[in-house]
Design an enzyme around this catalytic site. Structure first.
Site, PDB file in Angstrom:
ATOM      1  CB  CYS A   1      43.860  40.262  37.010  1.00 50.88           C
ATOM      2  SG  CYS A   1      44.013  38.611  36.585  1.00 50.88           S
TER       3      CYS A   1
ATOM      4  CG  HIS B   1      39.200  40.173  37.033  1.00 54.83           C
ATOM      5  ND1 HIS B   1      39.376  40.857  35.825  1.00 54.83           N
ATOM      6  CD2 HIS B   1      40.049  39.275  37.032  1.00 54.83           C
ATOM      7  CE1 HIS B   1      40.387  40.277  35.347  1.00 54.83           C
ATOM      8  NE2 HIS B   1      40.797  39.396  35.927  1.00 54.83           N
TER       9      HIS B   1
ATOM     10  CD  GLU C   1      37.474  44.029  36.542  1.00 50.81           C
ATOM     11  OE1 GLU C   1      37.994  44.205  37.654  1.00 50.81           O
ATOM     12  OE2 GLU C   1      37.944  43.044  35.557  1.00 50.81           O
TER      13      GLU C   1
HETATM   14  N1  GLN Z   1      47.033  35.221  33.344  1.00 57.20           N
HETATM   15  C1  GLN Z   1      47.068  36.951  32.887  1.00 57.20           C
HETATM   16  C2  GLN Z   1      48.728  37.395  32.753  1.00 57.20           C
HETATM   17  O1  GLN Z   1      49.245  36.641  32.951  1.00 57.20           O
HETATM   18  C3  GLN Z   1      46.390  37.536  33.846  1.00 57.20           C
HETATM   19  C4  GLN Z   1      44.880  37.327  33.842  1.00 57.20           C
HETATM   20  C5  GLN Z   1      43.962  38.133  33.951  1.00 57.20           C
HETATM   21  O2  GLN Z   1      44.098  39.561  33.715  1.00 57.20           O
HETATM   22  N2  GLN Z   1      42.579  38.011  34.262  1.00 57.20           N
HETATM   23  O3  GLN Z   1      48.836  38.460  32.428  1.00 57.20           O
END
Ligand code: GLN
Length: 198
Positions: free
Chosen positions: A79, A170, A172
């Site tokens: 992410c 995610h 994890e």
């Molecule tokens: N929206 C976050 C970003 O732009 C990422 C979201 C996440 O890691 N769950 O950094």
């Protein structure tokens, strides 16, 4: 051999990654300072807020040391971690480590449907995988040396490129350890950076 894998522990869900790595057969080390990167076999860049990561990393020369590490050592970004690894970040454009040959759009699913749990097939053995998305980015473009391991609506959500692994979800936060096990195997195999031009 039990690989020593660091988890960048500045912000976000690093404890869940450390647990997942241990369950996948690795030793997990929480990394808060640049010097803690030395001696690690691999690294996880967790989810969180990529802008917050950048603010922190820009202090104390951490960003430069990290950039060097991720350009040669196996690294898995989830992410926000995927955003940090990408060569190009959109909406808005922001600095990154620039090693993953991909363009990533932040918060690509809009405010209403920004978080969801999906189940989908991947290239990993063992059937469909649960994928938890939280304000997820979207990988909108990938280089020729990037292998797509799973997609959502036709966009890559799990990719690998030489020594790099990245997911927009995610793993994890699910009980399934196949993605972390795949990363541990990449570390054990001593995966090397791909040469984009070869
Ligand atoms: N929206 C976050 C970003 O732009 C990422 C979201 C996440 O890691 N769950 O950094």
């Amino acid at each position: 051999m039990i690989p020593r894998i660091g988890v960048l522990a500045i912000q976000g869900d690093y404890e869940a990654h450390a647990r997942a790595l241990r369950e996948a057969g690795a030793e997990a080390v929480l990394v808060r300072k640049p010097e803690q990167l030395s001696g690690l076999d691999g690294l996880v860049l967790p989810g969180g807020e990529s802008t917050t990561f950048l603010k922190f990393l820009e202090r104390d020369g951490f960003l430069g040391v990290l950039r060097e590490f991720v350009s040669i050592k196996p690294t898995f970004g989830t992410c926000a971690g995927c955003i940090l690894l990408a060569e190009e970040v959109l909406r808005p454009a922001q600095e990154s480590l620039g090693v993953l040959h991909a363009t990533v759009e932040r918060n690509a699913y809009g405010r209403q449907i920004d978080s969801s749990i999906q189940v989908a097939e991947t290239a990993l053995k063992g059937g469909p995988l649960e994928m938890v998305y939280i304000r997820a980015p979207r990988i909108v473009n990938t280089g020729a040396d990037v292998r797509v391991l799973a997609e959502r609506d036709g966009f890559p959500v799990l990719v690998e490129q030489g020594h790099l692994l990245a997911s927009t979800f995610h793993p994890e936060l699910s009980a399934d350890r196949r993605v972390h096990r795949h990363f541990v195997e990449m570390v054990l195999a001593g995966r090397e950076p791909s040469n984009r031009n070869s």
